[in-house]
Design a protein around this motif. Structure first.
Motif, PDB file in Angstrom:
ATOM      1  N   TRP A 173       0.856  -1.202   0.080  1.00 40.38           N
ATOM      2  CA  TRP A 173      -0.053   0.052   0.070  1.00 40.38           C
ATOM      3  C   TRP A 173       0.791   1.489  -0.073  1.00 40.38           C
ATOM      4  O   TRP A 173       2.299   1.068   0.292  1.00 40.38           O
ATOM      5  CB  TRP A 173      -0.908  -0.039   1.300  1.00 40.38           C
ATOM      6  N   GLU A 174       0.411   2.480  -0.223  1.00 42.84           N
ATOM      7  CA  GLU A 174       0.961   3.598  -0.210  1.00 42.84           C
ATOM      8  C   GLU A 174      -0.057   4.735   0.065  1.00 42.84           C
ATOM      9  O   GLU A 174      -1.136   4.791  -0.309  1.00 42.84           O
ATOM     10  CB  GLU A 174       1.666   3.748  -1.439  1.00 42.84           C
ATOM     11  N   ASP A 175       0.476   5.776   1.246  1.00 44.29           N
ATOM     12  CA  ASP A 175      -0.446   6.685   1.646  1.00 44.29           C
ATOM     13  C   ASP A 175       0.394   8.015   1.359  1.00 44.29           C
ATOM     14  O   ASP A 175       0.621   8.836   2.145  1.00 44.29           O
ATOM     15  CB  ASP A 175      -0.524   6.604   3.215  1.00 44.29           C
ATOM     16  N   HIS A 176       0.645   8.170   0.088  1.00 45.32           N
ATOM     17  CA  HIS A 176       1.128   9.495  -0.286  1.00 45.32           C
ATOM     18  C   HIS A 176       0.653   9.874  -1.722  1.00 45.32           C
ATOM     19  O   HIS A 176       0.246  11.059  -1.589  1.00 45.32           O
ATOM     20  CB  HIS A 176       2.852   9.080  -0.422  1.00 45.32           C
ATOM     21  N   ARG A 190      -1.567   8.011  -4.027  1.00 42.62           N
ATOM     22  CA  ARG A 190      -2.999   7.729  -3.737  1.00 42.62           C
ATOM     23  C   ARG A 190      -3.752   7.830  -4.927  1.00 42.62           C
ATOM     24  O   ARG A 190      -4.684   8.718  -5.045  1.00 42.62           O
ATOM     25  CB  ARG A 190      -3.537   8.128  -2.628  1.00 42.62           C
ATOM     26  N   SER A 247      -0.560   5.207  -9.489  1.00 40.69           N
ATOM     27  CA  SER A 247       0.368   4.937  -8.307  1.00 40.69           C
ATOM     28  C   SER A 247       0.263   3.397  -7.590  1.00 40.69           C
ATOM     29  O   SER A 247       1.207   2.986  -7.505  1.00 40.69           O
ATOM     30  CB  SER A 247       0.295   5.850  -7.091  1.00 40.69           C
ATOM     31  N   MET A 275       2.904   0.563  -8.406  1.00 39.05           N
ATOM     32  CA  MET A 275       3.483  -0.191  -7.275  1.00 39.05           C
ATOM     33  C   MET A 275       3.291  -1.766  -7.685  1.00 39.05           C
ATOM     34  O   MET A 275       4.217  -2.301  -7.315  1.00 39.05           O
ATOM     35  CB  MET A 275       2.625   0.299  -5.958  1.00 39.05           C
ATOM     36  N   TYR A 335       6.191   3.909   8.524  1.00 34.37           N
ATOM     37  CA  TYR A 335       5.258   4.764   7.855  1.00 34.37           C
ATOM     38  C   TYR A 335       5.777   6.074   7.269  1.00 34.37           C
ATOM     39  O   TYR A 335       5.659   6.080   6.094  1.00 34.37           O
ATOM     40  CB  TYR A 335       4.108   5.139   8.852  1.00 34.37           C
ATOM     41  N   GLY A 385       4.353  -0.686   3.182  1.00 32.69           N
ATOM     42  CA  GLY A 385       3.735   0.726   2.682  1.00 32.69           C
ATOM     43  C   GLY A 385       3.873   1.560   3.700  1.00 32.69           C
ATOM     44  O   GLY A 385       4.436   1.314   4.749  1.00 32.69           O
ATOM     45  N   ALA A 425       6.795   6.015   0.533  1.00 34.80           N
ATOM     46  CA  ALA A 425       6.326   5.051   0.127  1.00 34.80           C
ATOM     47  C   ALA A 425       6.406   4.376  -1.445  1.00 34.80           C
ATOM     48  O   ALA A 425       6.569   3.046  -1.668  1.00 34.80           O
ATOM     49  CB  ALA A 425       4.600   4.985   0.415  1.00 34.80           C
ATOM     50  N   LEU A 426       6.762   5.284  -2.249  1.00 42.33           N
ATOM     51  CA  LEU A 426       7.016   5.002  -3.720  1.00 42.33           C
ATOM     52  C   LEU A 426       8.378   5.146  -3.842  1.00 42.33           C
ATOM     53  O   LEU A 426       8.644   5.074  -5.012  1.00 42.33           O
ATOM     54  CB  LEU A 426       6.130   5.798  -4.695  1.00 42.33           C
ATOM     55  N   HIS A 428      10.404   2.444   0.212  1.00 42.74           N
ATOM     56  CA  HIS A 428       9.872   1.138   0.434  1.00 42.74           C
ATOM     57  C   HIS A 428       9.946   0.161  -0.804  1.00 42.74           C
ATOM     58  O   HIS A 428       9.550  -1.063  -0.467  1.00 42.74           O
ATOM     59  CB  HIS A 428       8.247   1.560   0.849  1.00 42.74           C
TER      60      HIS A 428
END
Length: 544
Positions: A37-40, A42, A46, A50, A285, A311, A316-317, A320
């Protein structure tokens, strides 16, 4: 590491709540894989970047989490098509790749917020006017803005809330990442039934999302925020009830070695509190991003815990993703993802045992040494520092075999100091183990690795599909007699990889066999439900 862990132990009490007596749910088989997952960024782009980046490098992906924000408001369950154009096709394409989809979830309805298209949720006034929220419509501040919380004591509110969830549940999503929200309501919560303490209200919150999701999709997965450590009061708060959470994450850690150690301690406390499948979030994180070595050690740690999740937020991209380091990182990362996948049938079987008997898949924890077992048969000494030298004290009452070199055997309570270069990790298998593994390119094959030592037995809860259904297989191995006895609920195609140090003089009762001298493994295949295999002059670990 010992000094640091000991200092943490002096300030954190192991939770001894009533939750320890509760039985956790069976974890769906589909959950025991590689989560990303990624929280950047979104966006659809993306997610595809990923997922395809992993798959193009032969790194399996089993679950994708869509973190916040994926909807146009908190929380209206309407997809943000600017971020996720073609979201239906995106989810369909993930499912076609056999990848599950989880969405971030809370039960707050915002009056104002950031990051989303609608600062005020379109349903906010409706919820307040119909008394569907707690605290008589009082707005509370929380991490995503200001809003009201759905009242789970009000049947009308719950029915309406379920109609909102159906917008995405009916699309076939596979579960939720359930974040905290009730914690922002204060120690007491005013509901339609009067005042409840926060813990009792949180119980209803987690119970509802678990039970309703399972009613719509029995294979759904609930991934919950497990524990919160209050530094001021030095207390641990257990968020979800043990019985309403499949897997748990422990907080927003950084990507460095210090935070890796902190996350491991929280994972251990989560297991000690009775949660079945604590997760290690690879690379943390945000904050201090992982170096190449930190990312690899994080991935290795996660591979030998119940849940393997990669993630985070900023970076995150970048940090990670193993290919943004170098090819060696990709190769090592791939190897440990496949190790985690390989033992997924074992992890599932252990989750059934924990459901029947209570407790966590993570057992025999040493907070001071940073070691644990997965069930009874796998022992791990973790590495959470830049040092490649590990000091290992083996568990009592058993002998232990080096996973990487099956000729290296250690006795109960032996103490060794050994070096583990970046591509290795201290993983050991109990002598006498019978371990189910994931068969390559075959869903119908039931495969085991056997480390014969005197007499051993294993009760295997075999997954029937991706969910929680299972059938039982009883296996007994007698090294002296050279026998493998099998009793299965149904007829199966079995494959046994028996570690032995010379070729038996004869093998009886199989459909096919071969001896791999280089790997010291006798490979046996047999179709049936109840049968016995006989190997003359089997040399396993009893005389090794």
């Amino acid at each position: 590491m010992k000094t640091f862990l000991t200092s943490i132990l002096l300030t954190i009490l192991i939770p001894l709540s009533a939750q320890e007596a509760k039985r956790p749910p069976i974890v769906p088989y589909s959950a025991f894989g590689h989560w990303v997952w990624e929280d950047h960024i979104r966006t659809t782009a993306s997610v595809n970047y990923m997922v395809n980046g992993y798959l193009d490098r032969d790194i399996p992906v089993d679950v994708v989490i869509f973190d916040s924000p994926w909807s146009t408001a908190y929380n209206n369950f309407e997809w943000d098509t600017l971020r996720y154009p073609g979201y239906k096709d995106l989810i369909k394409s993930l499912h076609e790749k056999d990848i599950n989809v989880l969405l971030w979830y809370t039960a707050m309805i915002n009056s104002n917020s950031t990051e989303v298209i609608h600062s005020k949720c379109p349903t906010f006034d409706y919820v307040v006017e119909n008394n569907f929220c707690t605290s008589e419509g009082k707005v509370h501040s929380w991490m995503k803005g200001n809003g009201v919380h759905i009242d789970f004591t009000n049947p009308d509110a719950v029915n309406w809330w379920h109609s909102q969830l159906d917008k995405v549940l009916d699309m076939g999503i596979d579960g939720w990442k359930v974040d905290v929200s009730a914690i922002f309501l204060g120690d007491s919560v005013l509901t339609s039934k009067g005042m409840l303490n926060q813990e009792d209200f949180r119980y209803l919150y987690f119970k509802d999302i678990f039970e309703y999701s399972k009613s719509k999709n029995p294979e759904s997965v609930i991934y919950s925020y497990g524990q919160f450590y209050r530094k001021k009061t030095k207390e641990i708060i257990n968020f979800p009830p043990v019985e309403y959470s499949h897997a748990q994450w422990s907080g927003d850690f950084r990507g460095d070695f210090k935070s890796m150690t902190e996350q491991l301690v929280r994972i251990y406390h989560t297991a000690l509190a009775g949660y079945i499948a604590p997760a290690c979030e690879i690379g943390g994180y945000g904050g201090n991003n992982s170096t190449k070595k930190e990312l690899i050690r994080y991935a290795q740690l996660a591979s030998v815990l119940p849940m393997m999740v990669n993630g985070g937020g900023y970076g995150a991209l970048n940090y990670h993703l193993p290919w943004n380091h170098d090819e060696e990182t990709v190769d090592i990362y791939r190897r440990f993802v496949k190790l985690h996948q390989k033992i997924s049938p074992y992890l599932f079987s252990e989750s059934v045992d924990r459901h029947l008997n209570g407790g966590s898949i993570i057992k025999n924890i040493s907070l001071e040494k940073g070691s644990h077992q997965l069930g009874d048969n796998i022992f791990i000494q973790t590495i959470t520092s830049n040092c490649d030298t590990a000091e290992i004290i083996f568990p009592e009452n058993d002998r232990w075999i080096d996973y990487w070199d099956k000729t290296r055997i250690y006795n109960s309570s032996d103490k060794i100091v050994d070096d583990y270069p970046i591509d290795k990790y201290p993983v050991f298998v109990r002598s006498g183990s019978i371990i189910p593994i994931k068969a390559l390119n075959s869903d119908s094959l039931v495969e085991f690795v056997i480390y014969p030592d005197a007499i051993s037995k294993y009760h295997y809860h075999k997954p029937n599909g991706k969910g929680t259904e299972y059938s039982d297989v009883e296996i007994s191995v007698n090294e002296k007699k050279g026998t493998i006895s099998v009793h299965s609920d149904t007829e199966q195609n079995f494959k046994f990889n028996v570690v032995c140090f010379k070729k038996p003089t004869s093998v009886h009762g199989v459909d096919k066999f071969e001896f791999n001298k280089e790997d010291s493994v006798l490979i046996l295949e047999k179709n049936g439900s109840s049968f016995e295999i006989k190997m003359n002059e089997l040399m396993g670990y009893r005389n090794k």
